[in-house]
Design a protein around this motif. Structure first.
Motif, PDB file in Angstrom:
ATOM      1  N   ASP A  46      34.170  31.421  25.487  1.00 36.06           N
ATOM      2  CA  ASP A  46      33.434  30.248  25.965  1.00 36.06           C
ATOM      3  C   ASP A  46      33.888  28.915  25.385  1.00 36.06           C
ATOM      4  N   THR A  47      34.437  28.931  24.167  1.00 35.51           N
ATOM      5  CA  THR A  47      34.672  27.667  23.472  1.00 35.51           C
ATOM      6  C   THR A  47      35.952  26.985  23.947  1.00 35.51           C
ATOM      7  N   ILE A  48      35.878  25.648  24.013  1.00 39.22           N
ATOM      8  CA  ILE A  48      37.037  24.837  24.391  1.00 39.22           C
ATOM      9  C   ILE A  48      37.366  23.924  23.215  1.00 39.22           C
ATOM     10  N   LEU A  49      38.635  23.790  22.924  1.00 42.73           N
ATOM     11  CA  LEU A  49      39.050  22.837  21.896  1.00 42.73           C
ATOM     12  C   LEU A  49      39.738  21.658  22.574  1.00 42.73           C
ATOM     13  N   LYS A  50      39.246  20.444  22.273  1.00 43.11           N
ATOM     14  CA  LYS A  50      39.881  19.228  22.791  1.00 43.11           C
ATOM     15  C   LYS A  50      40.175  18.295  21.629  1.00 43.11           C
ATOM     16  N   PHE A  51      40.661  17.103  21.959  1.00 44.45           N
ATOM     17  CA  PHE A  51      41.055  16.154  20.919  1.00 44.45           C
ATOM     18  C   PHE A  51      40.278  14.854  21.038  1.00 44.45           C
TER      19      PHE A  51
END
Ligand SMILES: *Cc1c(COP(=O)(O)O)cnc(C)c1O
Length: 428
Positions: A135-140
């Motif tokens: 489920d988790t998204i990593l963005k900047f």
């Protein structure tokens, strides 16, 4: 400069449209003053409702790589319109554009067309979550990926210019699935993976950041993301909504030689009409309905006018010297701006990749959101108006890109630098 007609239109607009606009940064809140209502564009020039003419560096926020109303694109749209504007059934033009996109973008074997960049990123995330079961998204921090819930976390220019990094109305439960770490900081990405090795579905990144102003990837950053996502079984998503067909025909992935799992496209792809797309390897894309179980649909997706515009725009870019020309014009503009600022004694840094650039009013190197925010936004606002008065239309926020198009000439760039010289002198 006369602005009576724009002022009166803005009064009417504010009665009916929130803030008088349909997209926030258009309202000039970050620079003050009355937004110009535009009535016509031709090549590198735009004309407002009072008849003022400007050299345009906004380029509709990125799509207009050929400038305004390029004849081949206008003719393609006109011809398509005569054939009927929408069918809700397959049409030949979407096959043509899919062939062009998959031939151009190295990692894209299969593509789905949507109507905006926002739709492209939100759909790519759904696909990434389905493909990984995570489920988790990593963005900047400072990267913007459209306005979908869960992506409005430290999302760059629009929210940044408004001073509201998150939006009310985004459920905490959605934002909880989004991690955001500093751009160009591989150690922070590694730490996020190490903390939850099996939680992150995807890392989504602007391979050249454009929504905190232009921030190029540090040497090894994109390759490092590729290695980390592979090691932890997450997908790597390049949001090339700006960079696709802008920095190279194959996008930033062709420029830097790093291939993502999924690519989001928009802006230049639509030739000035509303088009977005996401694509990647066949096995991943075939999980989309009706080939697979992941649902995503659109009444106007693959719209024949939009597909015709996209095909015409891409054909004009293919082969030839388009990118060499954009590089030369961009380089001259960036070098000239830095020289003029220095000559006036004004601290400034120009960041640029090809035809996308930002003049930051700071003496710090800009490598991420924190350092971008050292820029003097009040000074940018004054510079913006000093340029506007001199007939040069810049993005109405410090944290946005200037776009050079193939319609700009060397003489336009020199005229812009002359205006900048006078504008810098006013800022002292
Ligand atoms: C503009 C942009 C989007 C959103 O595209 P829209 O067509 O405005 O929805 C997404 N990602 C990036 C990097 C963008 O610059």
């Amino acid at each position: 400069m006369q602005t009576r007609v724009s002022e009166s239109l803005f009064q009417r607009a504010q009665q009916l449209l929130p803030g008088g606009v349909d997209s926030p940064v258009r309202a000039f809140r970050a620079v003050g003053g009355t937004p110009r209502f535009l009535v016509r564009g031709e090549g590198a020039r735009i004309v407002d409702a009072d008849g003022n003419v400007y050299i345009d560096y906004l380029g509709s926020w990125g799509p207009l790589i050929h400038g305004h109303a390029p004849p081949a694109v206008v003719e393609a749209i006109t011809a398509a319109a005569r054939d009927g504007t929408s069918f809700g059934a397959p049409t030949p033009r979407e096959v043509e554009l899919a062939e062009l996109v998959t031939a151009a973008v190295p990692s894209v074997e299969m593509v789905r067309f949507v109507n905006s960049g926002t739709e492209a990123t939100m759909s790519a995330l759904r696909l990434a979550r389905a493909a990984t079961g995570r489920d988790t998204i990593l963005k900047f921090d400072g990267c913007y990926h459209g306005h979908a819930d869960g992506l409005l976390v430290k999302a760059g220019s629009g929210p940044l210019s408004l001073g509201a990094p998150d939006s009310p109305g985004v459920p905490a439960a959605m934002a909880r699935h989004t991690l955001s770490v500093p751009y160009n900081d591989l150690a922070a990405v590694e730490a996020a993976f190490a903390a939850q090795p099996e939680a992150i579905a995807a890392v989504i990144v602007e391979p050249i950041a454009g929504n905190m102003g232009c921030v190029p990837p540090a040497e090894g950053f994109l390759a490092g993301l590729r290695a980390l996502t592979e090691r932890y079984g997450a997908l790597l998503i390049f949001d090339e909504v700006i960079t696709g067909f802008r920095v190279a025909y194959g996008g930033a992935q062709a420029l830097y030689g790093v291939l993502p799992d999924l690519t989001c496209l928009g802006k230049v792809l639509g030739g000035g009409l509303p088009v977005g797309a996401y694509g990647g390897r066949r096995a991943v894309l075939e999980q989309m309905a009706p080939a697979g179980p992941v649902y995503q649909a659109g009444t106007l997706s693959g719209n024949p006018l939009a597909m015709a515009a996209g095909c015409a725009a891409l054909r004009l870019l293919y082969g030839g010297d388009a990118y060499a020309r954009l590089e030369a014009l961009g380089a001259r503009l960036a070098t000239g701006l830095a020289e003029e600022a220095a000559a006036a004694g004004i601290p400034a840094r120009v960041s640029r990749v090809g035809s996308m650039l930002t003049l930051f009013f700071t003496d710090q190197p800009v490598t991420d959101y924190e350092s971008a925010r050292t820029a003097d936004t009040a000074r940018y606002a004054r510079f913006f108006h000093a340029m506007l008065t001199r007939g040069v239309y810049l993005p109405p926020s410090q944290f946005e890109l200037w776009f050079v198009s193939l319609a700009h000439t060397e003489a336009d760039v020199e005229a812009t630098l002359a205006a900048a010289r006078a504008a810098f002198a006013e800022l002292r």
